[in-house]
Design a protein around this motif. Sequence first.
Motif, PDB file in Angstrom:
ATOM      1  N   HIS A  68       0.863  -1.179   0.000  1.00 36.93           N
ATOM      2  CA  HIS A  68       0.000   0.000   0.000  1.00 36.93           C
ATOM      3  C   HIS A  68       0.894   1.221   0.000  1.00 36.93           C
ATOM      4  CE1 HIS A  68       0.244   0.737   4.435  1.00 36.93           C
ATOM      5  NE2 HIS A  68       0.368  -0.577   4.482  1.00 36.93           N
ATOM      6  N   TYR A  71       5.403   6.659   2.351  1.00 36.56           N
ATOM      7  CA  TYR A  71       5.962   7.990   2.138  1.00 36.56           C
ATOM      8  C   TYR A  71       7.120   7.848   1.161  1.00 36.56           C
ATOM      9  CZ  TYR A  71       3.527   8.899   6.540  1.00 36.56           C
ATOM     10  OH  TYR A  71       2.600   9.003   7.527  1.00 36.56           O
ATOM     11  N   HIS A 381      13.612   7.007  15.716  1.00 38.94           N
ATOM     12  CA  HIS A 381      13.073   8.198  15.084  1.00 38.94           C
ATOM     13  C   HIS A 381      13.965   9.406  15.333  1.00 38.94           C
ATOM     14  CE1 HIS A 381       9.361   7.217  13.130  1.00 38.94           C
ATOM     15  NE2 HIS A 381       9.314   6.206  13.974  1.00 38.94           N
ATOM     16  N   ARG A 546      -3.102  -2.082   5.914  1.00 38.27           N
ATOM     17  CA  ARG A 546      -4.360  -1.412   6.240  1.00 38.27           C
ATOM     18  C   ARG A 546      -5.163  -1.142   4.983  1.00 38.27           C
ATOM     19  NH1 ARG A 546      -4.567   0.751  11.500  1.00 38.27           N
ATOM     20  NH2 ARG A 546      -6.573   1.650  11.000  1.00 38.27           N
ATOM     21  N   MET A 548      -8.221   0.695   5.806  1.00 44.51           N
ATOM     22  CA  MET A 548      -9.008   1.824   6.315  1.00 44.51           C
ATOM     23  C   MET A 548      -8.104   2.734   7.134  1.00 44.51           C
ATOM     24  SD  MET A 548     -12.274   1.703   8.857  1.00 44.51           S
ATOM     25  CE  MET A 548     -13.436   0.759   7.903  1.00 44.51           C
ATOM     26  N   SER A 549      -8.279   4.047   6.989  1.00 49.56           N
ATOM     27  CA  SER A 549      -7.417   4.976   7.721  1.00 49.56           C
ATOM     28  C   SER A 549      -7.752   4.937   9.214  1.00 49.56           C
ATOM     29  CB  SER A 549      -7.602   6.394   7.197  1.00 49.56           C
ATOM     30  OG  SER A 549      -8.840   6.906   7.629  1.00 49.56           O
ATOM     31  N   ARG A 550      -6.802   5.388  10.014  1.00 45.85           N
ATOM     32  CA  ARG A 550      -7.017   5.450  11.462  1.00 45.85           C
ATOM     33  C   ARG A 550      -8.188   6.382  11.785  1.00 45.85           C
ATOM     34  NH1 ARG A 550      -3.566   2.969  14.570  1.00 45.85           N
ATOM     35  NH2 ARG A 550      -1.718   2.153  13.558  1.00 45.85           N
ATOM     36  N   ALA A 551      -8.244   7.497  11.063  1.00 43.77           N
ATOM     37  CA  ALA A 551      -9.304   8.473  11.323  1.00 43.77           C
ATOM     38  C   ALA A 551     -10.676   7.835  11.093  1.00 43.77           C
ATOM     39  CB  ALA A 551      -9.111   9.684  10.414  1.00 43.77           C
TER      40      ALA A 551
ATOM     41  N   ALA B  25      -2.044   4.940   7.737  1.00 43.51           N
ATOM     42  CA  ALA B  25      -1.444   4.289   8.900  1.00 43.51           C
ATOM     43  C   ALA B  25      -1.094   5.281  10.013  1.00 43.51           C
ATOM     44  CB  ALA B  25      -0.197   3.521   8.478  1.00 43.51           C
ATOM     45  N   ASP B  26      -1.188   6.588   9.722  1.00 41.95           N
ATOM     46  CA  ASP B  26      -0.809   7.595  10.699  1.00 41.95           C
ATOM     47  C   ASP B  26      -1.912   8.647  10.843  1.00 41.95           C
ATOM     48  OD1 ASP B  26       1.717   6.474  11.326  1.00 41.95           O
ATOM     49  OD2 ASP B  26       2.475   7.205   9.418  1.00 41.95           O
ATOM     50  N   TYR B  27      -1.593   9.738  11.550  1.00 42.22           N
ATOM     51  CA  TYR B  27      -2.558  10.829  11.711  1.00 42.22           C
ATOM     52  C   TYR B  27      -2.088  12.074  10.958  1.00 42.22           C
ATOM     53  CZ  TYR B  27      -4.268   8.436  15.983  1.00 42.22           C
ATOM     54  OH  TYR B  27      -4.776   7.558  16.889  1.00 42.22           O
ATOM     55  N   ASP B 167       3.600  10.372  13.059  1.00 38.29           N
ATOM     56  CA  ASP B 167       3.872   8.945  12.906  1.00 38.29           C
ATOM     57  C   ASP B 167       3.472   8.233  14.198  1.00 38.29           C
ATOM     58  OD1 ASP B 167       4.918   6.441  12.418  1.00 38.29           O
ATOM     59  OD2 ASP B 167       6.793   7.186  11.582  1.00 38.29           O
TER      60      ASP B 167
END
Lengths: 619, 168
Positions: A68, A71, A381, A546, A548-551, B25-27, B167
């Motif tokens: 999917h 970035y 990160h 995924r 479906m988006s988290r939102a 997968a993120d906001y 993320d």
Amino acid sequence: MPPKEITKINDTVWELPVSYKAGMKVPARIFATEELLNQMDDAVFNQLTNVACLPGIQKYAYCMADGHSGYGFPIGGVAAFDPETGIISPGGIGYDINCISGKSKILTQNGVKAIKKFEEENEAVATLTKNKITFTKPAAFMKFRKSSAFRVETETGNKIIATGDHPFLTKIGMKKLEKIRLGEFVKVYDEDKEKFYYDTLTKKASIDFDDFVYDFNLPKTHNFIANNIVVSNCGMRLINTNLTLKDVQPKIKELVDTLYKLVPAGVGGKSTLHLTKPQLNEVMENGVNWCIENNMGWKQDKERIEESGCISGGDSSKISERAMSRGFSQLGTLGSGNHYLEIQVAHDENIFDTEIAKKLGITQKDQILVMVHCGSRGFGHQVGTDYLELFESVMRKYSIHVPDRELACAPFQSKEGQDYFKAMVCAANLAFTNRQVIMHKIREGFSQVFKQSAENLGMELVYDVCHNIAKLEEYKIDGKKKTLLVHRKGATRAFGPGRKELGSRFKETGQPVIIGGSMETGSYLLVGQDKSDDETFGSTCHGAGRTMSRAQAKRTWRGEKLQSDMEKKGIYVKAVSMPGLAEEAGDAYKNVDHVVDAMAKAGITKPVVALKPLGNVKG
Amino acid sequence: MENQIPISKASKKINYKLIEGITSADYAYDITGKNLPELFENAALALTSAMVKLETVKPKTRKNINLSAATVDKLLYDFLDEVLFIKDTANFLSAKVKIEVKNPGLKDKTYKLNAILFGEEIDQSKHKLGNDVKAITYHNFSVKEEEIKEKNSKKVKKSWVARVVLDV
């Protein structure tokens, strides 16, 4: 829907030829059934073919069945680069970012051409270096549909349509069009006089523009390192037990509650380790060796981890204090999002290869296993952010231009590139250690609940594998062995029995591959096949992916309701965050069975057992 | 001082929203503010709201953030990264933020930020928690000043808008 140029190689392999997009150096291949292919979002094809444009790429740009959009690089993406002439950690050279309209004229060696024409032929284009023109062949050519743009005009009558984020050269350097004001000077080229001069921007109007826009990427160096790809160092770990459903079912709540207490998870989950600085340095350079020396692991654990739980070449002096601080506070914590630990059962009817299952320690009816998914947490990160900032500041020095800040890069052989590589290895080692520390707590938890030692409970590690990493591995290219830099972005290493790295333990079975599905539908244990060596640079899928988006998931389900519904189905979940739980509902993911099937049909990995969830701890 | 922008006043209107179509997968958040301090304040609240139900956090103690950066984009990125760093290392979340931003002056050509976060240490048994944010990303990251024409009037209102992908 996949582009019409896609051709079917066989039932599970699809190809986009180099003619699909100007600048592609190799074709792109997607491993999927027709159904899964049709489910992939459009950006996957665009991102994958962008990867195929990167310098030094070998054979094909691959996407696995769980692909999917990501970035820059698609999730499920695998690409290998020549470490001498190629690049590391591409993430791609800039995607739908700053573009100009198809009619725009570009100066080439053979006169002026519309940018659109570059779709058909790749020609050297003019670039400005120290006020002189040089001609360079674009490394990548990009085409996107945009719905808005600006029409600008200069005093001497130059006109162009460009998107707001397209950079123009002004007196104070490159500036995005949207930030350039009327009256400002922009550099333009006079074809007749063959000279550059500054021209005043006189008109700038926002227009509706439903058409394609185009852009180039010009290579200034052949090999560079970007760092958006391996920041989280996630991976999967699977742990065996000699317990069965009968032993565990009556105690599932007690077990999950105990593990929830022992393994810090979610927002505010604090590390219980209290490491000193020299200890953390050791973790970064020695990985799980440090755990084993400090009684947080068994000697034999090592041989069941990719790279034996420690990639060599890590140098802790390349890590910032800030990253160290995050490491201190988070080592041994599970995190949140899609990270979890899960108690699972291997039902008889879900064992597809009894022989291999036995060799991997799954010998009893309804045997219990524990799966862990997590990475290097905030540490990895921070390493990514630190080097992103460093790269942003040195890109000018190396004359590298990337349109997306997340793709900031430096030449691989430069000091900055090498430093980053050493730091990235530290982050990978910390991720192995994190999963090892968590496994130690899991062994402790089982031991408490069943009042027996973890050794007596047969809690051997089945395997631990990364699915977000860049590594040097050897492959045959045109019949010759060659070391390549393989990037797996949401993809898992899947070595067949033939690979020498596997050692005696997996020489007959092939490397175990752990696939996390969703917390409702279950997961898989696979083994790698020799075919993966030739077809996917030894890689396979990593999960369901995924849909479906988290939102949207947050709006669709309530955590509390999902928790009680799952309990009715025999899955006991304990979560720090209720909204976070809702976002991980099974229906937010693709069907993992189909993904695993597609990779099996392609001969890349072989399913050994499907594992069903009984209890889950989430951040 | 001439280049001083007034300290933001807490506004009741929610000036950030979770948006779709950027990441599955993120906001992704769109954040607005009528000036820079307000934009930064709302951005901090958007970030924190992903991790905790804001109403459950009490302003018991404070943390200070002082930063400078060459651009507004960098200033916002660094500020949010710092809020996250404080969460990771001090286990601290805030539901109230006071911010002061100074524009670049003639001598010192950087933007300066002073922020006070009012909040408390995270207590998993008390706070209604969301997802742990791992990092602020540069994916689709933008900070812009926009002009919005008011309805039925020729007046143009200026407003700051930012897009931030977190993320998780």
